[in-house]
Design a protein around this motif. Structure first.
Motif, PDB file in Angstrom:
ATOM      1  N   LYS A 200       0.856  -1.192   0.000  1.00 54.39           N
ATOM      2  CA  LYS A 200       0.000   0.000   0.000  1.00 54.39           C
ATOM      3  C   LYS A 200       0.881   1.228   0.000  1.00 54.39           C
ATOM      4  O   LYS A 200       1.898   1.267   0.710  1.00 54.39           O
ATOM      5  CB  LYS A 200      -0.904  -0.023   1.245  1.00 54.39           C
ATOM      6  CG  LYS A 200      -1.981   1.056   1.273  1.00 54.39           C
ATOM      7  CD  LYS A 200      -2.889   0.858   2.499  1.00 54.39           C
ATOM      8  CE  LYS A 200      -3.940   1.942   2.616  1.00 54.39           C
ATOM      9  NZ  LYS A 200      -4.787   1.767   3.826  1.00 54.39           N
ATOM     10  N   ALA A 201       0.509   2.216  -0.784  1.00 55.44           N
ATOM     11  CA  ALA A 201       1.250   3.477  -0.825  1.00 55.44           C
ATOM     12  C   ALA A 201       0.295   4.603  -1.176  1.00 55.44           C
ATOM     13  O   ALA A 201      -0.488   4.479  -2.120  1.00 55.44           O
ATOM     14  CB  ALA A 201       2.370   3.405  -1.863  1.00 55.44           C
ATOM     15  N   PHE A 202       0.340   5.662  -0.410  1.00 53.98           N
ATOM     16  CA  PHE A 202      -0.499   6.834  -0.664  1.00 53.98           C
ATOM     17  C   PHE A 202      -1.962   6.425  -0.825  1.00 53.98           C
ATOM     18  O   PHE A 202      -2.672   6.965  -1.677  1.00 53.98           O
ATOM     19  CB  PHE A 202       0.007   7.593  -1.902  1.00 53.98           C
ATOM     20  CG  PHE A 202       1.369   8.198  -1.705  1.00 53.98           C
ATOM     21  CD1 PHE A 202       1.514   9.443  -1.097  1.00 53.98           C
ATOM     22  CD2 PHE A 202       2.515   7.515  -2.097  1.00 53.98           C
ATOM     23  CE1 PHE A 202       2.767  10.003  -0.905  1.00 53.98           C
ATOM     24  CE2 PHE A 202       3.783   8.064  -1.892  1.00 53.98           C
ATOM     25  CZ  PHE A 202       3.904   9.308  -1.303  1.00 53.98           C
TER      26      PHE A 202
ATOM     27  N   THR B  36       8.863   0.857  -7.387  1.00 59.79           N
ATOM     28  CA  THR B  36       9.571   1.218  -6.159  1.00 59.79           C
ATOM     29  C   THR B  36      10.226   2.592  -6.212  1.00 59.79           C
ATOM     30  O   THR B  36      10.519   3.161  -5.161  1.00 59.79           O
ATOM     31  CB  THR B  36      10.673   0.184  -5.817  1.00 59.79           C
ATOM     32  OG1 THR B  36      11.533   0.038  -6.948  1.00 59.79           O
ATOM     33  CG2 THR B  36      10.068  -1.165  -5.489  1.00 59.79           C
ATOM     34  N   LYS B  37      10.473   3.126  -7.408  1.00 55.66           N
ATOM     35  CA  LYS B  37      11.311   4.328  -7.483  1.00 55.66           C
ATOM     36  C   LYS B  37      10.619   5.583  -7.989  1.00 55.66           C
ATOM     37  O   LYS B  37      11.188   6.667  -7.882  1.00 55.66           O
ATOM     38  CB  LYS B  37      12.515   4.055  -8.400  1.00 55.66           C
ATOM     39  CG  LYS B  37      13.451   2.997  -7.859  1.00 55.66           C
ATOM     40  CD  LYS B  37      14.645   2.815  -8.808  1.00 55.66           C
ATOM     41  CE  LYS B  37      15.665   1.866  -8.224  1.00 55.66           C
ATOM     42  NZ  LYS B  37      16.816   1.682  -9.129  1.00 55.66           N
TER      43      LYS B  37
ATOM     44  N   LYS C  31      14.151   5.306  -3.044  1.00 58.09           N
ATOM     45  CA  LYS C  31      12.770   4.820  -2.866  1.00 58.09           C
ATOM     46  C   LYS C  31      11.844   5.728  -2.073  1.00 58.09           C
ATOM     47  O   LYS C  31      10.627   5.509  -2.073  1.00 58.09           O
ATOM     48  CB  LYS C  31      12.799   3.455  -2.173  1.00 58.09           C
ATOM     49  CG  LYS C  31      13.459   2.377  -2.992  1.00 58.09           C
ATOM     50  CD  LYS C  31      13.405   1.045  -2.252  1.00 58.09           C
ATOM     51  CE  LYS C  31      13.979  -0.080  -3.089  1.00 58.09           C
ATOM     52  NZ  LYS C  31      13.915  -1.370  -2.388  1.00 58.09           N
TER      53      LYS C  31
ATOM     54  N   GLY D  12      -3.259  -1.251   6.811  1.00 48.00           N
ATOM     55  CA  GLY D  12      -2.940  -1.741   5.469  1.00 48.00           C
ATOM     56  C   GLY D  12      -1.505  -1.507   5.036  1.00 48.00           C
ATOM     57  O   GLY D  12      -1.069  -2.056   4.028  1.00 48.00           O
ATOM     58  N   TYR D  13      -0.744  -0.728   5.779  1.00 49.95           N
ATOM     59  CA  TYR D  13       0.640  -0.451   5.364  1.00 49.95           C
ATOM     60  C   TYR D  13       1.594  -1.481   5.954  1.00 49.95           C
ATOM     61  O   TYR D  13       1.416  -1.943   7.079  1.00 49.95           O
ATOM     62  CB  TYR D  13       1.051   0.965   5.788  1.00 49.95           C
ATOM     63  CG  TYR D  13       0.401   2.003   4.906  1.00 49.95           C
ATOM     64  CD1 TYR D  13       0.990   2.394   3.715  1.00 49.95           C
ATOM     65  CD2 TYR D  13      -0.833   2.560   5.249  1.00 49.95           C
ATOM     66  CE1 TYR D  13       0.386   3.320   2.882  1.00 49.95           C
ATOM     67  CE2 TYR D  13      -1.446   3.489   4.421  1.00 49.95           C
ATOM     68  CZ  TYR D  13      -0.835   3.869   3.244  1.00 49.95           C
ATOM     69  OH  TYR D  13      -1.437   4.775   2.413  1.00 49.95           O
ATOM     70  N   ASP D  14       2.630  -1.792   5.173  1.00 52.97           N
ATOM     71  CA  ASP D  14       3.580  -2.823   5.574  1.00 52.97           C
ATOM     72  C   ASP D  14       4.925  -2.204   5.978  1.00 52.97           C
ATOM     73  O   ASP D  14       4.988  -1.033   6.357  1.00 52.97           O
ATOM     74  CB  ASP D  14       3.719  -3.873   4.471  1.00 52.97           C
ATOM     75  CG  ASP D  14       4.220  -3.287   3.151  1.00 52.97           C
ATOM     76  OD1 ASP D  14       4.879  -2.222   3.167  1.00 52.97           O
ATOM     77  OD2 ASP D  14       3.959  -3.912   2.099  1.00 52.97           O
TER      78      ASP D  14
ATOM     79  N   HIS E 131       7.323   1.871   0.502  1.00 55.14           N
ATOM     80  CA  HIS E 131       6.037   2.450   0.096  1.00 55.14           C
ATOM     81  C   HIS E 131       5.371   3.138   1.291  1.00 55.14           C
ATOM     82  O   HIS E 131       4.779   4.205   1.161  1.00 55.14           O
ATOM     83  CB  HIS E 131       5.120   1.363  -0.457  1.00 55.14           C
ATOM     84  CG  HIS E 131       5.593   0.775  -1.747  1.00 55.14           C
ATOM     85  ND1 HIS E 131       5.716   1.514  -2.897  1.00 55.14           N
ATOM     86  CD2 HIS E 131       5.994  -0.482  -2.057  1.00 55.14           C
ATOM     87  CE1 HIS E 131       6.149   0.722  -3.880  1.00 55.14           C
ATOM     88  NE2 HIS E 131       6.335  -0.481  -3.390  1.00 55.14           N
TER      89      HIS E 131
ATOM     90  N   ALA F 187       7.453   6.341   2.078  1.00 55.71           N
ATOM     91  CA  ALA F 187       7.212   7.401   1.096  1.00 55.71           C
ATOM     92  C   ALA F 187       5.868   8.076   1.346  1.00 55.71           C
ATOM     93  O   ALA F 187       5.726   9.294   1.165  1.00 55.71           O
ATOM     94  CB  ALA F 187       7.269   6.819  -0.314  1.00 55.71           C
ATOM     95  N   THR F 188       4.888   7.287   1.768  1.00 54.50           N
ATOM     96  CA  THR F 188       3.541   7.828   1.960  1.00 54.50           C
ATOM     97  C   THR F 188       3.504   8.890   3.061  1.00 54.50           C
ATOM     98  O   THR F 188       2.816   9.900   2.930  1.00 54.50           O
ATOM     99  CB  THR F 188       2.563   6.685   2.291  1.00 54.50           C
ATOM    100  OG1 THR F 188       2.588   5.726   1.231  1.00 54.50           O
ATOM    101  CG2 THR F 188       1.144   7.210   2.472  1.00 54.50           C
TER     102      THR F 188
END
Lengths: 307, 307
Positions: A11-13, A68-69, B69, B274-276, B280, B283-284
């Motif tokens: 999960k991201a953003f 990833t980048k 990243k 939900g985040y691991d 990612h 970055a969020t």
């Protein structure tokens, strides 16, 4: 075609990033891996089906480099579109010499359908334009989660070899894509070492075969067309001025832009001082590209709705 | 100490990202590599010297994971601060067993000064708190380019093992850092397998040595302190609820937060559904962390100005 199975999820953003794999008929029965970024469902549910931006990566990449980048999930969430990142070639196809260099074979499919002996699994054009969209539709439908795909609206973008892919696929399949953009594209492959090596290997190196190379060269395609693709198909090209491959003549985006200008095709061209060939460059300007694609895809929805 | 030499340079979001290397006395004469993100000079020049945020990475990382990243340059540019990313251990030190596992030795220095035989090069606490800031000052000064470092204002953040580093170094050297934050920190290392293995190897495993482990454990340090660090030192901890290492009990950020609460130390705690454990997740939420550090560093400048 089998429904792709989930390999991993993160999960991201607020977006789900899901990696899938399936046995790909187009790629000769090899295992094809791709990743999909899906925005969160709209609050309250019932959101409209979302269009998809296909991202084509460069030499040596898998589906994961962009994931990833590039910081793409933030833009997918803001623009509310799905982003699809395929691999750059079949893996383990057993084609002659596919592991001998980083610029040909594995990780270097060049988004063409190969015709040379032993390269039957290297059908990346068919894979990206036909099979992958069906695989994505099946995967997103199977996943559910309140997000649906509008399979009729697609745009395409890419980097380096993938920039070549984005521009040539948009030119060769103009009704498939609402917009096209490229970072540091291999924009005139018949005139650079990477392209000549790849086209020799995938399309054949004799004089007759080489005559067909222009059909997979963005600059040559635009020159031969001689008129705009469609007035409503925006094209944008981004190039770092400190990119060594640009200095080496592998990329030649300016020649594609000249061909666009000569043909009356609108194109945005940005040469960026100090930026190189890396994903740092892509991450910096990706938001502007996604916004361009989102606007074109929104316009495509309106056009569709008005028909 | 020699002035670090430039290994590579790239550009992202207007920032320069420069990787440096030098022979590190603190790390036993091994070659130490670190990266620095510097915002562009202010238009017209003459900008004030900028504070620095030190980012400490997790197990197996080099200076590059965060750089490639996390999308950090966008936040460095917006907040106008320098970000420093060191490596996570000496490399090639030849310490006993340093290559035998991914959670000890190379890539796993745990931000402590080792006292065990053969680990003389593993002085990561001294490296990060004393030598690296001097190396960064020398590198930024040598580089020029219209950006200057304010060496008196620093904050610290990190991920996993580096979250442990950020919290413990802030607690052990409170005057060094204006603020501290951690993603998925190993926040109670004396109570988890990673921490016990590392502390046994670096600090010694007999009963007398183990009694000193608490001096490098964020939860134990806060508990022993029993009062706020400083009212003006913000602390923030971010944890993904879908992080497998969180489920496994390696991280225990909640126990650190409980210790803060018991001590009256203000702390922000965010458990993110939900985040691991991946970048990612970092970055969020990195933008929110950088904003916290920028505010604390700005307050530190005002305080300094008012003294």
């Amino acid at each position: 075609m089998e429904t792709p199975t989930e390999v991993s999820r993160t999960k991201a953003f607020g977006c789900a990033i899901t990696q899938y794999a399936y046995t790909s008929p187009a790629l000769g029965g090899t295992k094809a891996t791709f990743s999909v970024i899906t925005p969160p469902p709209e609050a309250g549910g019932g959101g409209a089906p979302l269009p998809a931006l296909y991202w084509l990566s460069g030499l040596t990449c898998t589906d994961q480099n962009f994931i990833t980048k590039a910081g793409a999930a933030a833009h997918a969430a803001a623009a509310r579109l799905i982003i699809v990142a395929p691999d750059t070639s079949p893996r383990g196809a057993g084609a002659p010499g596919e592991e001998d260099g980083w610029d040909f074979g594995t990780g270097a499919g060049f988004y063409v359908d190969a015709v040379t002996p032993g390269f039957g699994a290297y059908q990346m054009e068919t894979y990206v334009t036909v099979e992958l969209p069906a695989a994505v539709a099946a995967a997103v439908a199977a996943r559910g989660g309140g997000v649906a795909l509008d399979g009729t609206r697609r745009s395409v973008a890419g980097h380096s070899m993938g920039g070549h892919g984005a521009l040539t696929l948009a030119l060769r399949h103009p009704r498939l894509y609402a917009s096209a953009s490229a970072f540091s594209p291999v924009a005139h492959p018949t005139a650079c070492p990477w392209g000549v090596k790849a086209f020799t290997g995938y399309l054949g190196g004799d004089a007759a075969a080489a005559a067909g190379w222009a059909d997979h060269d963005a600059t040559e395609l635009m020159g031969a067309r001689g008129k705009p693709l469609y007035p409503s198909t925006p094209i944008r090209v981004e190039q770092g001025a400190a990119d060594q491959f640009w200095a080496d003549g592998q990329l030649r985006g300016d020649e594609f832009v000249d061909a666009c200008t000569a043909a009356g095709q609108p194109v945005e061209w940005h040469l960026r001082e100090g930026y190189d060939h890396s994903y740092h460059f892509i991450a910096t300007f990706l938001g502007e590209h996604v916004a361009l694609h989102a606007a074109a895809l929104a316009a495509a929805a309106e056009k569709k709705g008005g028909e």
